[in-house]
Design an enzyme around this catalytic site. Sequence first.
Site, short mmCIF file in Angstrom:
data_model
loop_
_atom_site.label_atom_id
_atom_site.label_comp_id
_atom_site.label_asym_id
_atom_site.label_seq_id
_atom_site.Cartn_x
_atom_site.Cartn_y
_atom_site.Cartn_z
N GLU A 195 -3.15 -4.44 1.17
CA GLU A 195 -3.69 -3.52 1.94
C GLU A 195 -3.86 -3.23 3.16
O GLU A 195 -3.63 -2.39 3.99
CB GLU A 195 -5.83 -3.56 1.36
CG GLU A 195 -5.77 -2.81 -0.18
CD GLU A 195 -7.54 -2.05 -0.22
OE1 GLU A 195 -8.03 -2.64 0.55
OE2 GLU A 195 -7.77 -2.61 -1.13
N SER A 262 3.77 -16.08 -13.26
CA SER A 262 3.96 -16.38 -14.96
C SER A 262 4.84 -15.59 -15.57
O SER A 262 5.49 -14.48 -14.64
CB SER A 262 2.73 -16.10 -15.17
OG SER A 262 1.78 -17.20 -14.63
N ASP A 334 -5.71 -4.24 -9.91
CA ASP A 334 -5.85 -3.99 -9.13
C ASP A 334 -7.55 -3.93 -8.51
O ASP A 334 -8.25 -2.95 -9.15
CB ASP A 334 -5.78 -2.25 -8.19
CG ASP A 334 -6.06 -2.42 -6.57
OD1 ASP A 334 -6.50 -3.18 -6.12
OD2 ASP A 334 -5.77 -1.64 -5.89
N ASP A 337 -10.92 -4.22 -3.41
CA ASP A 337 -10.93 -3.08 -2.27
C ASP A 337 -11.49 -3.62 -1.09
O ASP A 337 -12.38 -4.86 -0.65
CB ASP A 337 -12.12 -1.85 -3.17
CG ASP A 337 -10.88 -0.84 -3.68
OD1 ASP A 337 -9.75 -1.32 -3.62
OD2 ASP A 337 -11.64 0.04 -4.74
#
Length: 821
Positions: A195, A262, A334, A337
């Site tokens: 971000e 992975s 996600d 934030d």
Amino acid sequence: MALLFRWLLRIAAGLIGLVVAGVVLVYFLASQSLPEYDQTVEVRGLTAPVEIVRDNANVPHIFGQTDPDVFFGMGYAHAQDRLWQMTIFRRTAQGRLSEVFGERTVRIDRLMRRLDLYTLALQSVEAQDDYTKSALRAYAAGVNARLAEINDQALGRGAPEMFLFNAPIAPWQPGDSLAIIKLMALQLTGHLEDEVLRARTSLMLNTPERLRDILPDIPGTGVAALPEYASLFPNLPRYAEGVPMPTSPLSPFPKRGLAGASNAWAADPSRSASGGTLLANDPHLGFAAPSTWYLARLELQEGGLIGAGIPGVPSILIGRSNRMGWGLTASYADDQDLFIEQLNPQNPEQYLTPDGFKSLETRPSIIEIKGAAPITLTLRWTENGPVLPGSMYDLATVTPPGHVVSLGWTALSPRDSSLSASMELMRSGTVREAIRAAEGFVAPSLNLTVADQETVGLKMIGAVPRRDPRHQSKGRLPSQGWRVENRWLGRAPYAANPQFVNPRGGLLGNTNNKLVERPFPNHVSYIWGDTQRVNRWQRLMQSRQVHTRDSFIEAQLDPVSPTARTLLPLIGADLWFTGQAAPEGTPERQRQIALSLLAEWNGEMNEHLPEPLIYAAWLRALQKRLITDELGPLAKEFKHVEPLFIERVYRNVDGASAWCDVRQSAPTESCTEMARLALDDALVWIEERYGSALESLRWGDAHQATHDHPTLGKVPVLRFFVNIRQSTSGGDNTLQRGRTSGEDPNPFYNVHGAGYRGVYDFADPDSSVFITSTGQSGHFLSRHYDDMAQLWRRGEYIPMSLDTELARAAAVGVTVLQPAP
């Protein structure tokens, strides 16, 4: 003269004697902490005897009459082999490294205290189910039994590092294990840094198209337009110098591009030559000595389990039973934030919310520092999460005056039941039971790949924030924390997490690639860990009708780069076989030799070949030339080549070839010119480092796997004994992934990859195999410190068997823990 010579000889002999005596003394003291595996020990906290049989690879097979007793034995075994590692994990989570290492770790402690993970872990103990609480208590008792044995018998303080660093060990407690899980969550997420970088890059670039070039959206349906960051916070400068994150090997904060990866894939009986399901898994973490992973077998009341876990945590996190196998990959959901919080100009201890100004929650925290005065922090929280300092992840560069930044993150939960979910998962017997068991998993978010006797499945587990469809930046940029539409609405339902069971083609897998194409806010993520390896995986899986254990191993170890096969024809299209005759030793001749080698190369990143090094150096130099003009000093933040960026430029997607023109020069440069100049840059760099004989280069000389000891790895002389360095194949975009450092002076060092590999065949479960990248012991004088390292490098494995007699055959020792009177 003769007398002087005799005295000099005596002095030299005396000095040599003192050095030898010192070495012997150091060896004696260090060897005192080597565990004795063949013994009977009386311990407190057991209800019945526990037997720990260590097979010839030093994998402990733990047998007890009750499950808590087995977990007691697990805690004891972990403390025998990895006590120093466990204490460092715990101190890192606590933010108490500076008590041992002094001022060099103060920044790490500051950041860890801000996140307050250890407090949240202690609070999460009550969120566990009764079975897990019992296991945590028993495990802690096992660790403490080993600590008592060390103290009572003066066993060299438990680890050789204890003689170099005064690190008193407090008794283990259940919350310590949960803190280590939260520490792993920190190492597996990177959305916060992404971000910030997206915000900084958008401030530097003038057009949204160029932002999509350098920070590309993963192929699929396009993302709706986002606001420019400058429009959200118009008073920010185009560029501000950031503060680098701590670079200490002890830092748990992942660098960009190293936040977790992975591979996992599975085949149902219709695609298996043996008629049983197959499963392969190799989770990727930063390399270290010893490895993060520790192999063990637990014989519980519901049956035997074998696989890998993390020292300090009473669980087999990845492995198998006789009925089921399970693997984990980073999901890239996600789960973070950043919120820009506006402070009250009249009172900086208040911040703006949708309901007006509220007071920050505050708490003092004291950091003790070895050799220096303690410092006191004031920890601050908003409704959105902890307030982070501007020195973390360059936050100051995107924070307007009069504002601070807080972090929303799923791991910041005081009721994190992830360990309970893991405990229930490892006792499941079918794919559907395993998926149900994992519902309580919170952080980190992972992809769970499961195979039972007949079925294979994949489910994304872990908490995913539920966002408002009106969110200003869709979670891709720091957003205004006082606007209600930017705030989280709780946790998305578990049923909404992507799930695939019984695929029609009989095969499924994940290489951290994009799983689903959904509109925001059900998108899961805009950032995924792979756009390249998945192409090679698809080709290998579909190239044969049925698979075997060996074909799955072959895929795990595959060093072919689909990226090289795609990009080289693009960037070299106008360079091959077009040069004029050039004499030996000239740059033009070197370029022709390099291009000739690459023209005949199949993209295999083999450690013994020169082409991978030429290719990697060329791509690195090319990206640097393309972006430095537009991004200026910010270009140094892009340490790894982004294949989609190079492809967009050389296919001129949405005008991306504009990156080839250097704006500060009068001529208009073409992409062919930039490719040629970058190749010359690469060849100059190679000659300075490895010589001018291109045909004799070895990729493995540059691509050394760096299994370094986090605390002793830079100590002169000692580092040669504790660090494990290996020439390796693979690269950033191969299934045999060896993520490069991206940093000078060794940008191609292999620093992040498969610390564990396992392949399970449920037609014959005991034919399953596994390996770790170093060895079971964390004691550098133990033969088990690095005995798996060369096997791992060569692509070999050890048996993953639940056969008790096989474990006893040639065992390195059997430890019997007897209940003390």
